[in-house]
Each structure stands twice: as structure tokens, then as C-alpha cells.
Design a protein around this motif. Structure first.
Motif, PDB file in Angstrom:
ATOM      1  N   GLU A  13       0.815  -1.215   0.000  1.00 51.68           N
ATOM      2  CA  GLU A  13       0.000   0.000   0.000  1.00 51.68           C
ATOM      3  C   GLU A  13       0.849   1.266   0.000  1.00 51.68           C
ATOM      4  O   GLU A  13       0.429   2.313  -0.496  1.00 51.68           O
ATOM      5  N   TYR A  14       2.069   1.171   0.530  1.00 50.02           N
ATOM      6  CA  TYR A  14       2.936   2.348   0.534  1.00 50.02           C
ATOM      7  C   TYR A  14       3.540   2.583  -0.852  1.00 50.02           C
ATOM      8  O   TYR A  14       3.776   3.732  -1.249  1.00 50.02           O
ATOM      9  N   ALA A  15       3.788   1.508  -1.589  1.00 48.79           N
ATOM     10  CA  ALA A  15       4.215   1.669  -2.982  1.00 48.79           C
ATOM     11  C   ALA A  15       3.121   2.364  -3.784  1.00 48.79           C
ATOM     12  O   ALA A  15       3.394   3.223  -4.632  1.00 48.79           O
ATOM     13  N   LYS A  16       1.876   2.001  -3.503  1.00 50.64           N
ATOM     14  CA  LYS A  16       0.756   2.658  -4.181  1.00 50.64           C
ATOM     15  C   LYS A  16       0.664   4.132  -3.793  1.00 50.64           C
ATOM     16  O   LYS A  16       0.341   4.987  -4.622  1.00 50.64           O
ATOM     17  N   LEU A  17       0.949   4.423  -2.543  1.00 52.84           N
ATOM     18  CA  LEU A  17       0.904   5.804  -2.074  1.00 52.84           C
ATOM     19  C   LEU A  17       1.962   6.655  -2.789  1.00 52.84           C
ATOM     20  O   LEU A  17       1.680   7.784  -3.217  1.00 52.84           O
ATOM     21  N   VAL A  18       3.172   6.119  -2.916  1.00 54.98           N
ATOM     22  CA  VAL A  18       4.225   6.837  -3.633  1.00 54.98           C
ATOM     23  C   VAL A  18       3.801   7.082  -5.077  1.00 54.98           C
ATOM     24  O   VAL A  18       3.981   8.179  -5.628  1.00 54.98           O
ATOM     25  N   GLN A  19       3.201   6.079  -5.693  1.00 54.64           N
ATOM     26  CA  GLN A  19       2.775   6.231  -7.086  1.00 54.64           C
ATOM     27  C   GLN A  19       1.680   7.293  -7.202  1.00 54.64           C
ATOM     28  O   GLN A  19       1.651   8.067  -8.164  1.00 54.64           O
ATOM     29  N   ALA A  20       0.790   7.356  -6.218  1.00 56.43           N
ATOM     30  CA  ALA A  20      -0.252   8.389  -6.238  1.00 56.43           C
ATOM     31  C   ALA A  20       0.363   9.771  -6.141  1.00 56.43           C
ATOM     32  O   ALA A  20      -0.073  10.712  -6.816  1.00 56.43           O
ATOM     33  N   TYR A  21       1.393   9.902  -5.290  1.00 53.48           N
ATOM     34  CA  TYR A  21       2.062  11.204  -5.156  1.00 53.48           C
ATOM     35  C   TYR A  21       2.701  11.609  -6.484  1.00 53.48           C
ATOM     36  O   TYR A  21       2.627  12.775  -6.891  1.00 53.48           O
ATOM     37  N   ARG A  22       3.297  10.653  -7.157  1.00 51.98           N
ATOM     38  CA  ARG A  22       4.042  10.950  -8.381  1.00 51.98           C
ATOM     39  C   ARG A  22       3.143  10.873  -9.620  1.00 51.98           C
ATOM     40  O   ARG A  22       3.598  10.596 -10.725  1.00 51.98           O
ATOM     41  N   SER A  23       1.880  11.175  -9.445  1.00 55.80           N
ATOM     42  CA  SER A  23       0.909  11.097 -10.526  1.00 55.80           C
ATOM     43  C   SER A  23       0.876  12.389 -11.348  1.00 55.80           C
ATOM     44  O   SER A  23       1.290  13.459 -10.871  1.00 55.80           O
ATOM     45  N   PRO A  24       0.363  12.333 -12.563  1.00 56.10           N
ATOM     46  CA  PRO A  24       0.212  13.549 -13.372  1.00 56.10           C
ATOM     47  C   PRO A  24      -0.686  14.592 -12.702  1.00 56.10           C
ATOM     48  O   PRO A  24      -0.460  15.794 -12.853  1.00 56.10           O
ATOM     49  N   GLU A  25      -1.704  14.131 -11.964  1.00 54.57           N
ATOM     50  CA  GLU A  25      -2.613  15.070 -11.295  1.00 54.57           C
ATOM     51  C   GLU A  25      -1.879  15.911 -10.252  1.00 54.57           C
ATOM     52  O   GLU A  25      -2.095  17.128 -10.146  1.00 54.57           O
ATOM     53  N   VAL A  26      -1.016  15.262  -9.482  1.00 57.55           N
ATOM     54  CA  VAL A  26      -0.272  15.988  -8.454  1.00 57.55           C
ATOM     55  C   VAL A  26       0.735  16.928  -9.102  1.00 57.55           C
ATOM     56  O   VAL A  26       0.906  18.077  -8.679  1.00 57.55           O
ATOM     57  N   LYS A  27       1.415  16.463 -10.138  1.00 59.28           N
ATOM     58  CA  LYS A  27       2.386  17.309 -10.842  1.00 59.28           C
ATOM     59  C   LYS A  27       1.714  18.568 -11.383  1.00 59.28           C
ATOM     60  O   LYS A  27       2.230  19.685 -11.230  1.00 59.28           O
ATOM     61  N   ALA A  28       0.548  18.395 -11.990  1.00 59.37           N
ATOM     62  CA  ALA A  28      -0.169  19.542 -12.547  1.00 59.37           C
ATOM     63  C   ALA A  28      -0.589  20.516 -11.445  1.00 59.37           C
ATOM     64  O   ALA A  28      -0.498  21.742 -11.621  1.00 59.37           O
ATOM     65  N   PHE A  29      -1.030  19.989 -10.302  1.00 58.61           N
ATOM     66  CA  PHE A  29      -1.419  20.856  -9.183  1.00 58.61           C
ATOM     67  C   PHE A  29      -0.227  21.664  -8.686  1.00 58.61           C
ATOM     68  O   PHE A  29      -0.340  22.880  -8.467  1.00 58.61           O
ATOM     69  N   VAL A  30       0.910  21.003  -8.494  1.00 52.74           N
ATOM     70  CA  VAL A  30       2.097  21.686  -7.979  1.00 52.74           C
ATOM     71  C   VAL A  30       2.526  22.798  -8.930  1.00 52.74           C
ATOM     72  O   VAL A  30       2.831  23.926  -8.507  1.00 52.74           O
ATOM     73  N   GLU A  31       2.539  22.499 -10.221  1.00 54.48           N
ATOM     74  CA  GLU A  31       2.981  23.497 -11.195  1.00 54.48           C
ATOM     75  C   GLU A  31       2.036  24.687 -11.257  1.00 54.48           C
ATOM     76  O   GLU A  31       2.471  25.840 -11.375  1.00 54.48           O
ATOM     77  N   GLU A  32       0.729  24.438 -11.171  1.00 55.75           N
ATOM     78  CA  GLU A  32      -0.254  25.521 -11.243  1.00 55.75           C
ATOM     79  C   GLU A  32      -0.331  26.303  -9.945  1.00 55.75           C
ATOM     80  O   GLU A  32      -0.352  27.539  -9.950  1.00 55.75           O
ATOM     81  N   LYS A  33      -0.340  25.613  -8.827  1.00 56.79           N
ATOM     82  CA  LYS A  33      -0.526  26.260  -7.525  1.00 56.79           C
ATOM     83  C   LYS A  33       0.676  27.093  -7.118  1.00 56.79           C
ATOM     84  O   LYS A  33       0.530  28.219  -6.622  1.00 56.79           O
ATOM     85  N   PHE A  34       1.875  26.563  -7.292  1.00 62.54           N
ATOM     86  CA  PHE A  34       3.053  27.190  -6.717  1.00 62.54           C
ATOM     87  C   PHE A  34       3.925  27.962  -7.708  1.00 62.54           C
ATOM     88  O   PHE A  34       4.896  28.591  -7.312  1.00 62.54           O
ATOM     89  N   LYS A  35       3.581  27.915  -8.986  1.00 60.04           N
ATOM     90  CA  LYS A  35       4.197  28.762 -10.005  1.00 60.04           C
ATOM     91  C   LYS A  35       5.731  28.709  -9.972  1.00 60.04           C
ATOM     92  O   LYS A  35       6.407  29.719 -10.059  1.00 60.04           O
ATOM     93  N   GLY A  36       6.279  27.510  -9.820  1.00 58.50           N
ATOM     94  CA  GLY A  36       7.723  27.369  -9.832  1.00 58.50           C
ATOM     95  C   GLY A  36       8.398  27.473  -8.480  1.00 58.50           C
ATOM     96  O   GLY A  36       9.597  27.224  -8.376  1.00 58.50           O
ATOM     97  N   ALA A  37       7.636  27.821  -7.425  1.00 57.49           N
ATOM     98  CA  ALA A  37       8.221  27.885  -6.088  1.00 57.49           C
ATOM     99  C   ALA A  37       8.472  26.498  -5.519  1.00 57.49           C
ATOM    100  O   ALA A  37       9.283  26.329  -4.616  1.00 57.49           O
ATOM    101  N   VAL A  38       7.754  25.515  -6.032  1.00 56.62           N
ATOM    102  CA  VAL A  38       7.941  24.109  -5.654  1.00 56.62           C
ATOM    103  C   VAL A  38       8.224  23.352  -6.941  1.00 56.62           C
ATOM    104  O   VAL A  38       7.542  23.550  -7.957  1.00 56.62           O
ATOM    105  N   VAL A  39       9.227  22.469  -6.927  1.00 56.03           N
ATOM    106  CA  VAL A  39       9.675  21.774  -8.128  1.00 56.03           C
ATOM    107  C   VAL A  39       9.482  20.275  -7.931  1.00 56.03           C
ATOM    108  O   VAL A  39       9.954  19.713  -6.946  1.00 56.03           O
ATOM    109  N   THR A  40       8.798  19.615  -8.873  1.00 55.25           N
ATOM    110  CA  THR A  40       8.600  18.168  -8.770  1.00 55.25           C
ATOM    111  C   THR A  40       9.881  17.443  -9.158  1.00 55.25           C
ATOM    112  O   THR A  40      10.700  17.951  -9.928  1.00 55.25           O
ATOM    113  N   SER A  41      10.051  16.240  -8.614  1.00 51.31           N
ATOM    114  CA  SER A  41      11.272  15.453  -8.875  1.00 51.31           C
ATOM    115  C   SER A  41      11.035  14.366  -9.906  1.00 51.31           C
ATOM    116  O   SER A  41      11.906  13.540 -10.132  1.00 51.31           O
ATOM    117  N   TRP A  42       9.871  14.349 -10.546  1.00 49.46           N
ATOM    118  CA  TRP A  42       9.597  13.288 -11.529  1.00 49.46           C
ATOM    119  C   TRP A  42       9.101  13.886 -12.828  1.00 49.46           C
ATOM    120  O   TRP A  42       8.815  15.063 -12.924  1.00 49.46           O
TER     121      TRP A  42
END
Length: 262
Positions: A233-262
Motif C-alpha cells: 500500500e505504501y508503494a501505491k501511495l508513492v505512485q499516487a504522489y508521483r501522478s500527473p494530477e499531483v504534478k499539474a497541481f504543484v505546477e499551477e498552484k506554486f508557479k515554480g516555487a515548488v519543483v517536482t522530482s519526476w
């Protein structure tokens, strides 16, 4: 030690053969208030589509989430970079492990008194976090800005005692990381972790007078108790974090102040 790509590859490989996860209770995830909490709200929604129930628990400091995880009061935490976790393990004997890399928050220096780092006066008071890992990180920001020079062997855990050259005779003031934004009125400048800067209305790209490069050792991680690191279940949790949905949220919400690692 596995690198970020290796973690991602292992997570994907594990998911191919994972059976459906039967959860009797939600996974309790500790985060610090602010960006980490906001990101994990999105992770929670993505994970729920895959059958994972998540309970988010917010903390106001860096110390308690690891203590709570090690004690079994949390199942997972997501708020720290690997150098900080390694320092906590060494200092406190925690049996915790990194199971995946997440995002990077480039650390910045801020001031209400000057517009440029070079404008700081002789004897200026500069605030930095008082924990060894983030304090060392802040000193490296000051060094890269040309304000100080550290001893060559100081490394990531440099302290004010490792300052070899300080031509402006800056006074380094060590404070709890969460207190630094509120202390800006009394200080000439402060080097502040981005997860505390953003809730205080400070954007690293817009407001900082110095900032570290995104390519640093301080990419954040997801941690669990070492005995639980292979739970599917923790492998699934990591995969959920590294999802396209989360990446899109980070990029839109934080405008480059937070950088994804994937």
C-alpha cells in the motif's frame, strides 16, 4: 543508496503485481501545515481512486512528525528532505526509511529592509533555522550569494562555527524554522524554508533576494518505519504522489516555487 529514478522504477514494477489492498483503517500521513498539506490533499484524492484511504495529520514543526512516525502514531510522513531524515536517524536512533522522492522547495533569503542581497549593511542580523540540517542549508545559500565563505570540509551540516570568512561581519541568528517569517521585522534578512515562506505570503521566485538552485540534495521524501517499507500500500501511495494530477497541481498552484522530482 537508490537514486530517484530507481525508486520510481521499483514503485512502478511493484504496482504491476500488487493485489488489491484491503484497508481496515486509513493510512495516517503526517505533514507540515502549508504546501506539504495542500499537496497531500491532492495525493489523497488520487490514492482514493486506487482504493487507499488516507488520513492527513498536520504538524507545525519539523521535529514531531518523525517522533510520531517512529512511535507508531503515524504510518507515513511527507515533509522533509533526506539529509534531515538521516540527521534525525543518527541523532535520535529512529528506525525510519525513505521510500520515494517527491518535491523540492528551493530555500530563499528574504528581507523587508533591502531589495538586493548585496545591499545588506555591515553587521546585519541574518536569521537561519536552528536545526543542524536546515541551518547548514541556509549557510550554503549565504555562501552561494557571496556573503560568507565556509570551511571547505563543512559539508551540508555546516554551522556558524564553520564560517571561515565573513567580510561584512554578519550576525547569524538561529531561530526555530517556523518562527523565521514572523521574525523578519526584527532581522535584516532571514533564510527561510519555502514551506514556511509560502504561508507567510513570500514567494521564492518573486520575493527572495537569494535562492538556492533547484538541483540540490534537498529533494523531499516520503518516510515510513523501516519494518514497513515493503508494504504494497505504501508503494501505491508513492505512485499516487508521483501522478500527473499531483504534478499539474504543484505546477499551477506554486508557479515554480515548488519543483517536482519526476
Amino acid at each position: 543508496m537508490l537514486n530517484r529514478r530507481s525508486f520510481a522504477a521499483l514503485a512502478v514494477a511493484a504496482l504491476v503485481s500488487l493485489p488489491a489492498v484491503a484497508q481496515d483503517k486509513p493510512i495516517k500521513v503526517g505533514v507540515t501545515a502549508g504546501p506539504h498539506a495542500e499537496i497531500f490533499e491532492v495525493v489523497k484524492k488520487v490514492a482514493e481512486k486506487d482504493g487507499l484511504k488516507i488520513q492527513i495529520v498536520e504538524f507545525s514543526d519539523y521535529v514531531q512528525p518523525n517522533a510520531a512516525l517512529n512511535a507508531g502514531d503515524l504510518d507515513v510522513n511527507s515533509y522533509q528532505h533526506l539529509p534531515y531524515l538521516e540527521a534525525q536517524i543518527k541523532d535520535r536512533g529512529y528506525k525510519l526509511s525513505n521510500i520515494g522522492y517527491t518535491v523540492n522547495f528551493p530555500m530563499g533569503a528574504y528581507s523587508k529592509k533591502v531589495k538586493a542581497i548585496g545591499d545588506l549593511a555591515d553587521g546585519a542580523r541574518i536569521g537561519i533555522p536552528n536545526d543542524p540540517t536546515n541551518g547548514g542549508r541556509a549557510l550554503l545559500v549565504l555562501e552561494s550569494a557571496g556573503l560568507i565563505k565556509l570551511r571547505p570540509d563543512a559539508g551540508l551540516k555546516a554551522t556558524p562555527l564553520d564560517i571561515a570568512e565573513n567580510p561584512k561581519k554578519l550576525k547569524i541568528v538561529e531561530l526555530d524554522a517556523a518562527q523565521l517569517p514572523r521574525a523578519l521585522d526584527e532581522l535584516d534578512a532571514a533564510v527561510i524554508n519555502t514551506n514556511y515562506a509560502i504561508p507567510a505570503g513570500l514567494n521564492p521566485k518573486r520575493d527572495s533576494i537569494a535562492i538556492e538552485t533547484p538541483k540540490s540534495p534537498y529533494v523531499n521524501i516520503i518516510a515510513v518505519r523501516t519494518q514497513d517499507k515493503d508494504k504494497p500500500e505504501y508503494a501505491k501511495l508513492v505512485q499516487a504522489y508521483r501522478s500527473p494530477e499531483v504534478k499539474a497541481f504543484v505546477e499551477e498552484k506554486f508557479k515554480g516555487a515548488v519543483v517536482t522530482s519526476w
